[in-house]
Design a protein around this motif. Sequence first.
Motif, PDB file in Angstrom:
ATOM      1  N   ARG A  70      72.458  69.909  52.743  1.00 25.33           N
ATOM      2  CA  ARG A  70      73.520  70.347  51.844  1.00 25.33           C
ATOM      3  C   ARG A  70      73.082  71.491  50.929  1.00 25.33           C
ATOM      4  O   ARG A  70      73.870  72.348  50.578  1.00 25.33           O
ATOM      5  CB  ARG A  70      73.991  69.168  51.004  1.00 25.33           C
ATOM      6  N   ASP A  71      71.803  71.490  50.536  1.00 21.47           N
ATOM      7  CA  ASP A  71      71.268  72.533  49.662  1.00 21.47           C
ATOM      8  C   ASP A  71      70.009  73.119  50.291  1.00 21.47           C
ATOM      9  O   ASP A  71      69.151  72.373  50.764  1.00 21.47           O
ATOM     10  CB  ASP A  71      70.912  71.970  48.282  1.00 21.47           C
ATOM     11  N   VAL A  72      69.911  74.440  50.268  1.00 17.17           N
ATOM     12  CA  VAL A  72      68.718  75.111  50.798  1.00 17.17           C
ATOM     13  C   VAL A  72      68.288  76.220  49.847  1.00 17.17           C
ATOM     14  O   VAL A  72      69.079  76.692  49.036  1.00 17.17           O
ATOM     15  CB  VAL A  72      68.945  75.701  52.218  1.00 17.17           C
ATOM     16  N   LEU A  73      67.029  76.612  49.983  1.00 22.38           N
ATOM     17  CA  LEU A  73      66.503  77.782  49.293  1.00 22.38           C
ATOM     18  C   LEU A  73      66.263  78.863  50.332  1.00 22.38           C
ATOM     19  O   LEU A  73      65.794  78.575  51.438  1.00 22.38           O
ATOM     20  CB  LEU A  73      65.163  77.477  48.614  1.00 22.38           C
ATOM     21  N   VAL A  74      66.571  80.101  49.965  1.00 25.48           N
ATOM     22  CA  VAL A  74      66.316  81.234  50.847  1.00 25.48           C
ATOM     23  C   VAL A  74      65.417  82.205  50.098  1.00 25.48           C
ATOM     24  O   VAL A  74      65.778  82.691  49.022  1.00 25.48           O
ATOM     25  CB  VAL A  74      67.626  81.946  51.255  1.00 25.48           C
ATOM     26  N   ASP A  75      64.249  82.472  50.650  1.00 24.04           N
ATOM     27  CA  ASP A  75      63.324  83.426  50.045  1.00 24.04           C
ATOM     28  C   ASP A  75      63.965  84.813  50.112  1.00 24.04           C
ATOM     29  O   ASP A  75      64.350  85.271  51.186  1.00 24.04           O
ATOM     30  CB  ASP A  75      61.988  83.409  50.797  1.00 24.04           C
ATOM     31  N   VAL A  76      64.099  85.462  48.972  1.00 21.72           N
ATOM     32  CA  VAL A  76      64.770  86.762  48.910  1.00 21.72           C
ATOM     33  C   VAL A  76      64.043  87.798  49.769  1.00 21.72           C
ATOM     34  O   VAL A  76      64.675  88.573  50.471  1.00 21.72           O
ATOM     35  CB  VAL A  76      64.902  87.252  47.445  1.00 21.72           C
TER      36      VAL A  76
END
Length: 166
Positions: A149-155
């Motif tokens: 449901r929630d993820v982090l994406v490295d910029v």
Amino acid sequence: MNIRNMLLTAGAVAVLAVPAAAQVVRPKISLAQAVATAESELGARAYDAEFDMDLGDMVYEIELVKNGKPVQVRVDANSGRLVHQSRAIKARLPIVGENLKAAQIAPRTLSQTIAMVEDATKGKVAEIGLERRGGRHYYEVELVGAQDRDVLVDVRTGAITPLIGD
């Protein structure tokens, strides 16, 4: 009036009596489309976007950076048109300036990042925002219809990491 007609009439009245709040209304354009519109019309880079109900109107609230300065816009979720634009309040916090710079020099636009995440997760991005963790910038993404449901994406790299228990 026979029983069949009475039941049909009662059914029609029941359907018409459903309150508006119970009816599900969905935007006609996606968050990715709204972000792409804001980025192209303003010649700016978005770094935060979310869906909102603004006095009964469905809008996407999008924060962008243009020439080092923050700008906030609202895009109508049905027509896809910009309906409001304002300069964000000047904050003198160092982290705000770092976030704006990170958004401006990111290798992908926010609309490209949204498309990448939706393709990889098979979900739809509901909300996305730039933040700093451990000295790096990430987009924290809330998804609908995806396993995570929630993820982090490295910029910088585009690496997608599920958020557990956040």
